[in-house]
Design a protein around this motif. Structure first.
Motif, mmCIF file in Angstrom:
data_model
loop_
_atom_site.group_PDB
_atom_site.id
_atom_site.type_symbol
_atom_site.label_atom_id
_atom_site.label_comp_id
_atom_site.label_asym_id
_atom_site.label_seq_id
_atom_site.Cartn_x
_atom_site.Cartn_y
_atom_site.Cartn_z
ATOM 1 N N PRO A 76 26.341 -1.296 7.688
ATOM 2 C CA PRO A 76 26.032 -1.087 6.270
ATOM 3 C C PRO A 76 24.617 -1.569 5.980
ATOM 4 O O PRO A 76 24.036 -2.345 6.753
ATOM 5 C CB PRO A 76 27.076 -1.960 5.556
ATOM 6 C CG PRO A 76 27.485 -2.982 6.560
ATOM 7 C CD PRO A 76 27.376 -2.302 7.897
ATOM 8 N N GLU A 77 24.081 -1.114 4.886
ATOM 9 C CA GLU A 77 22.676 -1.377 4.568
ATOM 10 C C GLU A 77 22.335 -2.866 4.603
ATOM 11 O O GLU A 77 21.298 -3.267 5.139
ATOM 12 C CB GLU A 77 22.348 -0.804 3.184
ATOM 13 C CG GLU A 77 20.873 -0.846 2.850
ATOM 14 C CD GLU A 77 20.555 -0.164 1.533
ATOM 15 O OE1 GLU A 77 19.432 -0.358 1.039
ATOM 16 O OE2 GLU A 77 21.424 0.559 1.007
ATOM 17 N N PRO A 191 29.278 -9.819 4.178
ATOM 18 C CA PRO A 191 29.833 -8.502 3.837
ATOM 19 C C PRO A 191 31.334 -8.422 4.080
ATOM 20 O O PRO A 191 31.888 -9.149 4.906
ATOM 21 C CB PRO A 191 29.091 -7.562 4.782
ATOM 22 C CG PRO A 191 28.813 -8.419 5.980
ATOM 23 C CD PRO A 191 28.547 -9.795 5.452
ATOM 24 N N TYR A 196 34.531 -1.952 4.675
ATOM 25 C CA TYR A 196 33.485 -1.023 5.108
ATOM 26 C C TYR A 196 33.958 -0.158 6.276
ATOM 27 O O TYR A 196 33.822 1.075 6.258
ATOM 28 C CB TYR A 196 32.226 -1.801 5.513
ATOM 29 C CG TYR A 196 31.154 -0.933 6.118
ATOM 30 C CD1 TYR A 196 30.392 -0.082 5.323
ATOM 31 C CD2 TYR A 196 30.919 -0.937 7.498
ATOM 32 C CE1 TYR A 196 29.410 0.743 5.871
ATOM 33 C CE2 TYR A 196 29.947 -0.120 8.061
ATOM 34 C CZ TYR A 196 29.192 0.713 7.242
ATOM 35 O OH TYR A 196 28.229 1.534 7.792
ATOM 36 N N GLU A 200 34.605 3.933 6.527
ATOM 37 C CA GLU A 200 33.888 4.718 7.533
ATOM 38 C C GLU A 200 34.854 5.424 8.493
ATOM 39 O O GLU A 200 34.612 6.557 8.919
ATOM 40 C CB GLU A 200 32.931 3.811 8.325
ATOM 41 C CG GLU A 200 31.747 3.309 7.522
ATOM 42 C CD GLU A 200 30.828 4.431 7.096
ATOM 43 O OE1 GLU A 200 30.233 5.077 7.975
ATOM 44 O OE2 GLU A 200 30.729 4.691 5.880
#
Length: 238
Positions: A76-77, A191, A196, A200
């Motif tokens: 992730p970013e 995070p 996440y 995904e």
């Protein structure tokens, strides 16, 4: 006499035309009218089953995500800066391992998807099938996503959480984040990797089904049964 003959011919022509038109009216106007709703629905179900069998099953294998560029889970970013920083200070192997275990967790979770997909396909109505058939190249996949996303998320999430422990992802990422957060002049990160990776993994599953759907829609050679050939001939004419 000539007038009488002409009149007789005209009458015969009119009668013949009327009979011919009656025959024409009884002929099917398109392939669609020849195929029953049940056949159309069965064709769509078969296409989705094929996508599930051929593509989703690939994702459950080792490296099913990690070595498939279409669905490989990247960071992730907010963790991309972590990855770069670790590589900059000579910890590239740790960064690689961190990425790999995220994909391993997704591969573990996908085995939970098949029975949920099978149920969704069984529930497809005739109206659903017809709309899907004449829809976009990913209309069947979109239908499946709408029907299964919530249930799949609830199945995937705990599996991924457990998989993190099994493959050591929790320890690896705890180590990665601890190391990163200890580097001077960096902002701490924490995070939610389970959420996440769940999102995904779901995205990857639907993407692979869409790949198979597009193959069947656009390539005649991918229509491997008579039902698929007959049903998707309808969408060829849309």
């Amino acid at each position: 006499m000539i007038k009488k003959v002409s009149l007789a011919i005209c009458i015969l022509v009119i009668v013949s035309c009327a009979e011919l038109q009656q025959v024409v009216n009884q002929l099917p106007t398109s392939t669609e009218s020849v195929l029953s709703n049940e056949t159309i629905a069965n064709g769509l179900k078969e296409a989705l089953d094929l996508g599930i069998e051929k593509q989703v099953s690939k994702l459950t294998a080792t490296d099913g995500f990690y070595k498939n560029e279409l669905v490989k889970i990247l960071l992730p970013e907010d963790l991309q800066k972590v990855d770069k920083t670790l590589r900059d200070i000579g910890l590239g192997s740790l960064a690689d391992e961190g990425l790999k275990v995220l994909n391993r967790a997704a591969e573990d979770a996908v085995s939970e998807a098949t029975p949920i997909f099978v149920n969704a396909v069984k529930e497809m109505s005739f109206a659903d099938a017809k709309n899907i058939l004449l829809g976009s190249n990913d209309a069947a996949t979109t239908y499946l996503e709408t029907k299964t996303n919530t249930e799949l998320y609830s199945k995937f999430n705990p599996v991924i959480s457990e998989s993190f422990k099994k493959v050591g992802a929790d320890k690896i990422w705890s180590s990665i984040i601890t190391k990163y957060n200890s580097i001077p002049l960096t902002n701490n990160v924490n995070p939610d990797l389970t959420d996440y990776v769940t999102e995904e993994a779901l995205s990857g599953v639907y993407k692979m089904i869409a790949v198979e759907e597009e193959e069947i829609r656009t390539k005649y050679s991918s229509r491997t049964t008579d039902v698929l050939k007959k049903v998707f001939a309808l969408q060829d004419k849309k």
